[in-house]
Scaffold this motif. Structure first.
Motif, mmCIF file in Angstrom:
data_model
loop_
_atom_site.group_PDB
_atom_site.id
_atom_site.type_symbol
_atom_site.label_atom_id
_atom_site.label_comp_id
_atom_site.label_asym_id
_atom_site.label_seq_id
_atom_site.Cartn_x
_atom_site.Cartn_y
_atom_site.Cartn_z
ATOM 1 N N HIS A 62 59.103 31.481 78.362
ATOM 2 C CA HIS A 62 58.341 30.459 77.638
ATOM 3 C C HIS A 62 59.262 29.324 77.212
ATOM 4 O O HIS A 62 60.340 29.563 76.682
ATOM 5 C CB HIS A 62 57.678 31.035 76.390
ATOM 6 N N GLN A 63 58.818 28.105 77.423
ATOM 7 C CA GLN A 63 59.619 26.945 77.047
ATOM 8 C C GLN A 63 59.196 26.454 75.668
ATOM 9 O O GLN A 63 58.021 26.185 75.425
ATOM 10 C CB GLN A 63 59.437 25.823 78.071
ATOM 11 N N VAL A 64 60.163 26.336 74.770
ATOM 12 C CA VAL A 64 59.928 25.828 73.415
ATOM 13 C C VAL A 64 60.836 24.622 73.221
ATOM 14 O O VAL A 64 62.039 24.693 73.473
ATOM 15 C CB VAL A 64 60.245 26.905 72.348
ATOM 16 N N GLY A 120 46.839 32.245 72.824
ATOM 17 C CA GLY A 120 46.512 33.568 72.318
ATOM 18 C C GLY A 120 47.600 34.115 71.402
ATOM 19 O O GLY A 120 47.332 34.879 70.480
ATOM 20 N N VAL A 121 48.835 33.711 71.634
ATOM 21 C CA VAL A 121 49.973 34.155 70.835
ATOM 22 C C VAL A 121 50.124 33.297 69.581
ATOM 23 O O VAL A 121 50.380 33.813 68.488
ATOM 24 C CB VAL A 121 51.270 34.107 71.678
ATOM 25 N N ALA A 125 45.312 28.158 64.198
ATOM 26 C CA ALA A 125 45.328 28.638 62.805
ATOM 27 C C ALA A 125 46.720 29.108 62.407
ATOM 28 O O ALA A 125 47.191 28.812 61.304
ATOM 29 C CB ALA A 125 44.311 29.760 62.614
ATOM 30 N N LEU A 126 47.402 29.826 63.291
ATOM 31 C CA LEU A 126 48.753 30.291 62.993
ATOM 32 C C LEU A 126 49.726 29.115 62.931
ATOM 33 O O LEU A 126 50.572 29.044 62.039
ATOM 34 C CB LEU A 126 49.222 31.309 64.034
ATOM 35 N N ALA A 127 49.598 28.188 63.867
ATOM 36 C CA ALA A 127 50.457 26.994 63.852
ATOM 37 C C ALA A 127 50.277 26.234 62.541
ATOM 38 O O ALA A 127 51.256 25.788 61.922
ATOM 39 C CB ALA A 127 50.140 26.100 65.047
ATOM 40 N N GLY A 128 49.038 26.104 62.092
ATOM 41 C CA GLY A 128 48.764 25.428 60.821
ATOM 42 C C GLY A 128 49.385 26.156 59.640
ATOM 43 O O GLY A 128 49.918 25.534 58.723
#
Length: 150
Positions: A62-64, A120-121, A125-128
Protein backbone atom coordinates in the motif's frame (compact mmCIF):
# COMPACT_ATOMS: atom_id res chain seq x y z
CA UNK A 1 -26.84 35.04 -28.17
CA UNK A 2 -26.95 37.11 -24.98
CA UNK A 3 -26.68 33.92 -22.90
CA UNK A 4 -23.64 32.87 -24.94
CA UNK A 5 -21.94 36.22 -24.36
CA UNK A 6 -22.72 36.03 -20.64
CA UNK A 7 -21.24 32.52 -20.50
CA UNK A 8 -18.01 33.65 -22.16
CA UNK A 9 -17.77 36.69 -19.89
CA UNK A 10 -18.14 34.48 -16.81
CA UNK A 11 -15.59 32.01 -18.15
CA UNK A 12 -13.12 34.82 -18.80
CA UNK A 13 -13.66 36.11 -15.28
CA UNK A 14 -12.99 32.66 -13.84
CA UNK A 15 -9.81 32.38 -15.93
CA UNK A 16 -8.68 35.78 -14.64
CA UNK A 17 -9.25 34.60 -11.05
CA UNK A 18 -7.14 31.50 -11.68
CA UNK A 19 -4.33 33.55 -13.21
CA UNK A 20 -4.48 35.99 -10.30
CA UNK A 21 -3.51 33.14 -7.99
CA UNK A 22 -6.75 32.54 -6.15
CA UNK A 23 -6.76 28.90 -7.20
CA UNK A 24 -3.73 26.73 -6.58
CA UNK A 25 -2.95 24.26 -9.35
CA UNK A 26 -2.34 20.60 -8.58
CA UNK A 27 1.44 20.09 -8.42
CA UNK A 28 3.29 17.27 -10.12
CA UNK A 29 3.13 13.93 -8.32
CA UNK A 30 5.48 13.79 -5.34
CA UNK A 31 8.71 11.88 -5.84
CA UNK A 32 9.03 10.91 -2.16
CA UNK A 33 6.63 9.70 0.52
CA UNK A 34 6.77 13.05 2.34
CA UNK A 35 6.56 16.45 0.73
CA UNK A 36 6.73 19.46 3.08
CA UNK A 37 6.48 22.61 1.01
CA UNK A 38 5.50 24.70 4.02
CA UNK A 39 8.40 23.88 6.36
CA UNK A 40 5.78 22.50 8.73
CA UNK A 41 7.86 19.69 10.25
CA UNK A 42 11.22 19.58 11.96
CA UNK A 43 14.00 18.13 9.76
CA UNK A 44 14.30 15.03 11.97
CA UNK A 45 10.58 14.30 11.80
CA UNK A 46 10.53 14.96 8.07
CA UNK A 47 13.28 12.36 7.56
CA UNK A 48 11.45 9.87 9.80
CA UNK A 49 8.11 10.41 8.07
CA UNK A 50 9.68 9.95 4.66
CA UNK A 51 11.17 6.60 5.70
CA UNK A 52 8.15 5.09 7.50
CA UNK A 53 5.75 5.10 4.51
CA UNK A 54 8.53 3.72 2.32
CA UNK A 55 8.97 0.78 4.72
CA UNK A 56 5.20 0.33 4.92
CA UNK A 57 4.89 0.22 1.14
CA UNK A 58 7.64 -2.39 0.89
CA UNK A 59 5.98 -4.62 3.49
CA UNK A 60 2.30 -4.16 2.55
CA UNK A 61 2.26 -2.92 -1.03
CA UNK A 62 0.00 0.00 0.00
CA UNK A 63 1.29 3.44 -0.92
CA UNK A 64 0.97 6.15 1.74
CA UNK A 65 1.99 9.74 1.01
CA UNK A 66 2.11 12.79 3.27
CA UNK A 67 1.72 16.07 1.38
CA UNK A 68 2.13 19.32 3.29
CA UNK A 69 1.43 22.45 1.30
CA UNK A 70 0.64 26.04 2.13
CA UNK A 71 -2.86 26.61 0.71
CA UNK A 72 -5.40 25.48 -1.85
CA UNK A 73 -6.49 29.06 -2.46
CA UNK A 74 -10.24 29.42 -2.93
CA UNK A 75 -10.71 25.72 -3.71
CA UNK A 76 -12.02 23.66 -0.77
CA UNK A 77 -9.43 21.14 0.41
CA UNK A 78 -11.83 18.24 -0.19
CA UNK A 79 -12.12 19.11 -3.89
CA UNK A 80 -8.40 19.88 -4.29
CA UNK A 81 -7.39 16.63 -2.54
CA UNK A 82 -9.62 14.46 -4.75
CA UNK A 83 -8.13 16.04 -7.89
CA UNK A 84 -4.56 15.67 -6.61
CA UNK A 85 -5.16 12.05 -5.57
CA UNK A 86 -6.53 11.21 -9.00
CA UNK A 87 -3.79 13.08 -10.85
CA UNK A 88 -1.02 11.44 -8.81
CA UNK A 89 -2.47 7.93 -9.24
CA UNK A 90 -1.65 6.96 -5.65
CA UNK A 91 -1.65 3.22 -4.97
CA UNK A 92 -1.21 0.22 -7.17
CA UNK A 93 -2.79 0.21 -10.59
CA UNK A 94 -6.00 -1.80 -10.58
CA UNK A 95 -6.11 -1.98 -6.77
CA UNK A 96 -6.39 1.77 -6.03
CA UNK A 97 -4.97 1.07 -2.58
CA UNK A 98 -3.18 4.32 -1.78
CA UNK A 99 -3.66 6.95 0.89
CA UNK A 100 -2.60 10.59 1.11
CA UNK A 101 -2.57 12.74 4.22
CA UNK A 102 -2.99 16.34 3.05
CA UNK A 103 -2.00 19.16 5.40
CA UNK A 104 -2.50 22.75 4.23
CA UNK A 105 -0.56 24.78 6.76
CA UNK A 106 -1.84 28.30 6.02
CA UNK A 107 -5.42 27.11 5.61
CA UNK A 108 -5.20 25.02 8.81
CA UNK A 109 -6.96 22.19 7.01
CA UNK A 110 -6.35 18.43 7.03
CA UNK A 111 -7.67 15.65 4.84
CA UNK A 112 -7.04 11.93 4.53
CA UNK A 113 -7.86 10.73 1.03
CA UNK A 114 -8.00 6.98 0.42
CA UNK A 115 -8.35 4.95 -2.73
CA UNK A 116 -11.26 2.56 -3.14
CA UNK A 117 -8.98 -0.35 -2.33
CA UNK A 118 -8.38 0.98 1.21
CA UNK A 119 -11.83 2.35 2.02
CA UNK A 120 -12.73 -0.84 3.88
CA UNK A 121 -9.63 -0.48 6.08
CA UNK A 122 -9.80 3.30 6.53
CA UNK A 123 -13.35 4.49 5.89
CA UNK A 124 -14.15 8.20 5.95
CA UNK A 125 -15.46 7.93 9.53
CA UNK A 126 -12.13 6.56 10.78
CA UNK A 127 -10.16 9.15 8.80
CA UNK A 128 -12.32 11.87 10.36
CA UNK A 129 -11.72 10.48 13.85
CA UNK A 130 -7.96 10.39 13.30
CA UNK A 131 -8.01 14.03 12.25
CA UNK A 132 -10.42 15.15 14.97
CA UNK A 133 -9.18 13.09 17.93
CA UNK A 134 -5.48 12.59 17.22
CA UNK A 135 -4.17 15.30 14.93
CA UNK A 136 -6.21 18.41 15.74
CA UNK A 137 -5.48 18.44 19.50
CA UNK A 138 -1.74 18.15 18.81
CA UNK A 139 -1.88 20.94 16.24
CA UNK A 140 -3.77 23.15 18.65
CA UNK A 141 -1.02 22.46 21.19
CA UNK A 142 1.65 23.52 18.68
CA UNK A 143 2.94 19.97 18.10
CA UNK A 144 3.09 19.79 14.30
CA UNK A 145 5.47 16.83 14.36
CA UNK A 146 3.25 14.84 16.74
CA UNK A 147 0.13 15.64 14.75
CA UNK A 148 1.52 14.28 11.50
CA UNK A 149 3.05 11.26 13.26
CA UNK A 150 -0.37 10.46 14.73
Amino acid sequence: MLAGLLFFALAAGMQAQTEAGTQVPIPAAPQRWLTDEAGFLSPATAAELDARPEDFERSSGHQVIVYIGRTTGIVPLDDWAVKAFEAWKVGRRGLDDGLVLFVMAEDKRLRIETGYGLEGVIPDALAGRIIRDEMTPRLQGGDNDGAVRA
